[in-house]
Design a protein around this motif. Structure first.
Motif, PDB file in Angstrom:
ATOM      1  N   LYS A 155      -8.808   0.171   0.193  1.00 59.69           N
ATOM      2  CA  LYS A 155      -8.322  -0.805  -0.964  1.00 59.69           C
ATOM      3  C   LYS A 155      -9.005  -0.832  -2.376  1.00 59.69           C
ATOM      4  O   LYS A 155      -7.696  -0.854  -3.152  1.00 59.69           O
ATOM      5  N   GLU A 156      -9.814   0.431  -2.480  1.00 61.61           N
ATOM      6  CA  GLU A 156     -10.653   0.389  -3.427  1.00 61.61           C
ATOM      7  C   GLU A 156      -9.837   1.567  -4.354  1.00 61.61           C
ATOM      8  O   GLU A 156      -9.396   1.392  -5.731  1.00 61.61           O
ATOM      9  N   ILE A 157      -9.804   2.408  -3.460  1.00 63.29           N
ATOM     10  CA  ILE A 157      -8.389   3.039  -4.432  1.00 63.29           C
ATOM     11  C   ILE A 157      -7.766   3.201  -4.728  1.00 63.29           C
ATOM     12  O   ILE A 157      -6.675   3.831  -6.012  1.00 63.29           O
ATOM     13  N   GLN A 158      -6.813   2.562  -4.262  1.00 72.39           N
ATOM     14  CA  GLN A 158      -5.346   1.644  -5.856  1.00 72.39           C
ATOM     15  C   GLN A 158      -5.818   1.050  -6.135  1.00 72.39           C
ATOM     16  O   GLN A 158      -4.558   1.157  -7.228  1.00 72.39           O
ATOM     17  N   THR A 159      -7.301   1.492  -6.507  1.00 69.12           N
ATOM     18  CA  THR A 159      -7.109   0.954  -8.211  1.00 69.12           C
ATOM     19  C   THR A 159      -6.867   2.038  -9.204  1.00 69.12           C
ATOM     20  O   THR A 159      -6.366   2.391 -10.539  1.00 69.12           O
ATOM     21  N   TYR A 160      -7.147   3.218  -9.061  1.00 68.46           N
ATOM     22  CA  TYR A 160      -7.425   4.557  -9.658  1.00 68.46           C
ATOM     23  C   TYR A 160      -6.236   5.881  -8.860  1.00 68.46           C
ATOM     24  O   TYR A 160      -5.767   6.139 -10.291  1.00 68.46           O
ATOM     25  N   VAL A 161      -5.696   4.917  -8.530  1.00 68.62           N
ATOM     26  CA  VAL A 161      -4.633   6.219  -7.446  1.00 68.62           C
ATOM     27  C   VAL A 161      -2.918   5.118  -7.545  1.00 68.62           C
ATOM     28  O   VAL A 161      -2.867   4.326  -5.934  1.00 68.62           O
ATOM     29  N   PRO A 162      -2.553   5.795  -7.917  1.00 69.22           N
ATOM     30  CA  PRO A 162      -0.738   4.751  -7.947  1.00 69.22           C
ATOM     31  C   PRO A 162      -0.522   4.495  -6.666  1.00 69.22           C
ATOM     32  O   PRO A 162       0.410   3.541  -6.480  1.00 69.22           O
ATOM     33  N   HIS A 163      -0.303   5.545  -5.831  1.00 67.40           N
ATOM     34  CA  HIS A 163       0.332   6.027  -4.709  1.00 67.40           C
ATOM     35  C   HIS A 163      -0.610   6.031  -3.107  1.00 67.40           C
ATOM     36  O   HIS A 163      -1.319   7.036  -2.883  1.00 67.40           O
ATOM     37  N   GLY A 188      -3.040  -3.487   1.793  1.00 67.62           N
ATOM     38  CA  GLY A 188      -1.973  -3.675   0.584  1.00 67.62           C
ATOM     39  C   GLY A 188      -1.582  -2.460   0.295  1.00 67.62           C
ATOM     40  O   GLY A 188      -1.057  -1.780  -0.778  1.00 67.62           O
ATOM     41  N   ALA A 189      -2.122  -1.179   1.220  1.00 65.03           N
ATOM     42  CA  ALA A 189      -1.460   0.372   1.056  1.00 65.03           C
ATOM     43  C   ALA A 189       0.250   0.003   2.010  1.00 65.03           C
ATOM     44  O   ALA A 189       0.524  -0.341   2.019  1.00 65.03           O
ATOM     45  N   GLU A 190       0.800   1.333   1.645  1.00 60.00           N
ATOM     46  CA  GLU A 190       2.001   1.841   2.369  1.00 60.00           C
ATOM     47  C   GLU A 190       1.707   2.363   3.611  1.00 60.00           C
ATOM     48  O   GLU A 190      -0.060   3.234   3.893  1.00 60.00           O
TER      49      GLU A 190
END
Ligand code: SF4
Length: 198
Positions: A155-163, A188-190
């Motif tokens: 969840k958190e890494i989506q703030t910092y990495v586009p994909h 919310g990831a692919e």
């Protein structure tokens, strides 16, 4: 000692053999190498300078993606990898990805997710299971809260990495593949179902 190896259109970087998990399907149990690499077992971990030196022998523009993966969990080498990413960014626009089990924050005992900003285009995290019980049985993480930590990192890494991708291997039961898809949607990831062995 194999530090970089090509596989398909990508160039992979093998930085460590350390891992805090013991997955049933880990490729390390069934063979020594992948792609052009005969063996991904390292006699010792390469320094950041050695990784960079090895990468400079390659034509980065000839590959679709640079992937930090290898025979171990790359976040054990996170700070060295970040340093290498910065060097790569200075000379190439090749997309950079990390394949991880999502335990970086546990391994370092602090929040390392912000460090991924600007360094990685993609982070692919092994989801492996739809619930903690299955995860613990299938992957035997050294950390008691490995499943929750992996989901929280995803969840958190989506703030910092586009994909951001959450993946499972296609050798798990079909109903679990669908249950994992639901977990992935909530995060919310692919979602990606990987062919076992790829
Ligand atoms: S997280 Fe990756 S390297 Fe570690 S045991 Fe599982 S499949 Fe193998």
């Amino acid at each position: 000692m194999t530090i970089t190896y090509s596989y398909g259109k990508n160039l992979y970087v093998n930085t460590t053999n350390r891992c805090d998990m013991h997955c049933d399907f880990c490729l390390r149990q069934s063979g020594d190498g992948v792609g052009e690499a005969d063996s991904l077992w390292l006699e010792r971990e390469p320094t950041r300078e050695e990784i960079w030196e090895d990468l400079q022998k390659r034509d980065l523009n000839a590959f679709s993606e640079l992937v930090f993966c290898g025979y171990g969990e790359p976040t054990y080498r996170l700070h060295d990898i970040l340093w290498v990413c910065d060097r790569v960014r200075e000379i190439s626009s090749i997309p950079i990805r990390m394949d991880t089990n999502g335990h970086g924050n546990l391994i370092w005992g602090e929040d390392v997710a912000p460090l991924f900003r600007g360094r990685f285009d993609t982070v692919s995290i092994s989801l492996n299971a739809q619930d903690r019980e299955t995860y613990d049985r299938r992957c035997e993480p050294d950390y008691e809260n490995g499943y929750e930590a992996m989901l929280s990192f995803a969840k958190e890494i989506q703030t910092y990495v586009p994909h951001v991708v959450l993946s499972v291997v296609d050798c798990i039961p079909a109903e679990e593949i669908e249950a994992c898809r639901k977990v992935c949607e909530d995060i919310g990831a692919e979602y990606r179902v990987r062919v076992f062995g790829s």
